[in-house]
Write an enzyme that holds these catalytic residues in place. Structure first.
Site: not given
Length: 258
Positions: A15, A17, A36, A87, A151, A164, A168, A199
């Site tokens: 899914s 990227l 995944d 990813c 990110s 988050y 990153k 996305t």
């Protein structure tokens, strides 16, 4: 590194990227191993990309045994792993204190760090070990390329993004020392730091929400495309002089507080 001769392992490959990257690599002639957690979607992606040159393995990036097994399965099927693209990740939002001034649960912060940062490191270290035993793919002694996903939040985290942004920023911090560690083995390490990417989750939002998200993008004034992320992955793989670098892919975006 010639993409037509590459076997790539892509985490989060079903899914977003990761999916866009898997499509681009497959279309360019690479063999692709998708990692995944979504088994049903994984089998669907294999059918879409073609069963001959695509493999799906259900694996949790945090689990050493599962990732080691996935690497062995990829090697058994395609012999080598030349490219690893991390990813897999999550993007929760929670302020440190809520409206009643109660602190955010520590386990929520730890969960994000475990998946985004520890998971990326876990995959990278295990793939690097596999790459180190392979023959070089060119006269310069290159054995493999690892691309992690950070990110712009790793530089300019917004309100509610402590977990988050920290995860990153950690990936950005890993990039140069990991590249230095693996340089004697002919393994390059780079990171892509995307901005606001279109996305499927974001594209399903109302148009006014998408416009608000892209308001601070300089040019082109829109959401980034997953296909543009995938193009950068391929360029990094092909450009042997790119190493130890974090590349912003954000249209000149600098994130405001909220």
């Amino acid at each position: 590194m010639k993409i037509t001769e590459v076997t790539a392992l892509v985490t989060g490959g079903c899914s977003g990227l990761g999916h866009a990257t898997a499509i681009a690599l497959s279309q360019a002639g690479a063999k692709v191993c998708l990692l995944d957690m979504n088994e049903a979607l994984g089998q669907q992606r294999v059918e879409e990309l073609g069963t001959e040159n695509t493999l799906f393995v259900r694996a949790d990036v945090r689990n050493e045994d599962e990732i080691s097994s996935a690497i062995r399965q990829c090697q058994s099927r395609f012999n080598h792993i030349h490219l690893c693209v991390n990813c897999a990740g999550i993007a929760p939002a929670k302020r440190i204190l809520n409206k009643e001034n109660a602190p955010a649960p520590l386990q929520d912060f730890q969960h994000t760090i475990d998946i985004n940062l520890v998971g990326s490191f876990n995959v990278a270290r295990l793939v690097a070990s596999a790459m180190a035993t392979q023959s070089a793919v060119n006269d310069e002694g290159e054995r493999g390329v690892i691309i992690n996903t950070a990110s712009v939040a790793g530089y300019e985290g917004q309100i509610g993004q402590t977990a988050y942004a920290a995860s990153k920023a950690g990936i950005i911090g890993l990039t140069l020392p990991m590249a230095r560690d693996l340089a004697p083995l002919g393994i390059r390490v780079n990171t892509i730091a995307p901005g606001v990417m279109g996305t499927p989750m974001l594209l399903a939002m109302p148009e006014h929400v998408q416009q608000a998200l892209s308001h601070n993008v300089q040019f082109p004034k829109r959401l980034g495309l997953p296909e543009e992320f995938a193009k950068l992955v391929i360029h990094i793989a092909q450009n042997a002089y790119l190493n130890g670098e974090t590349i912003r892919l954000d249209g000149g975006l600098r994130m405001p507080p909220k």
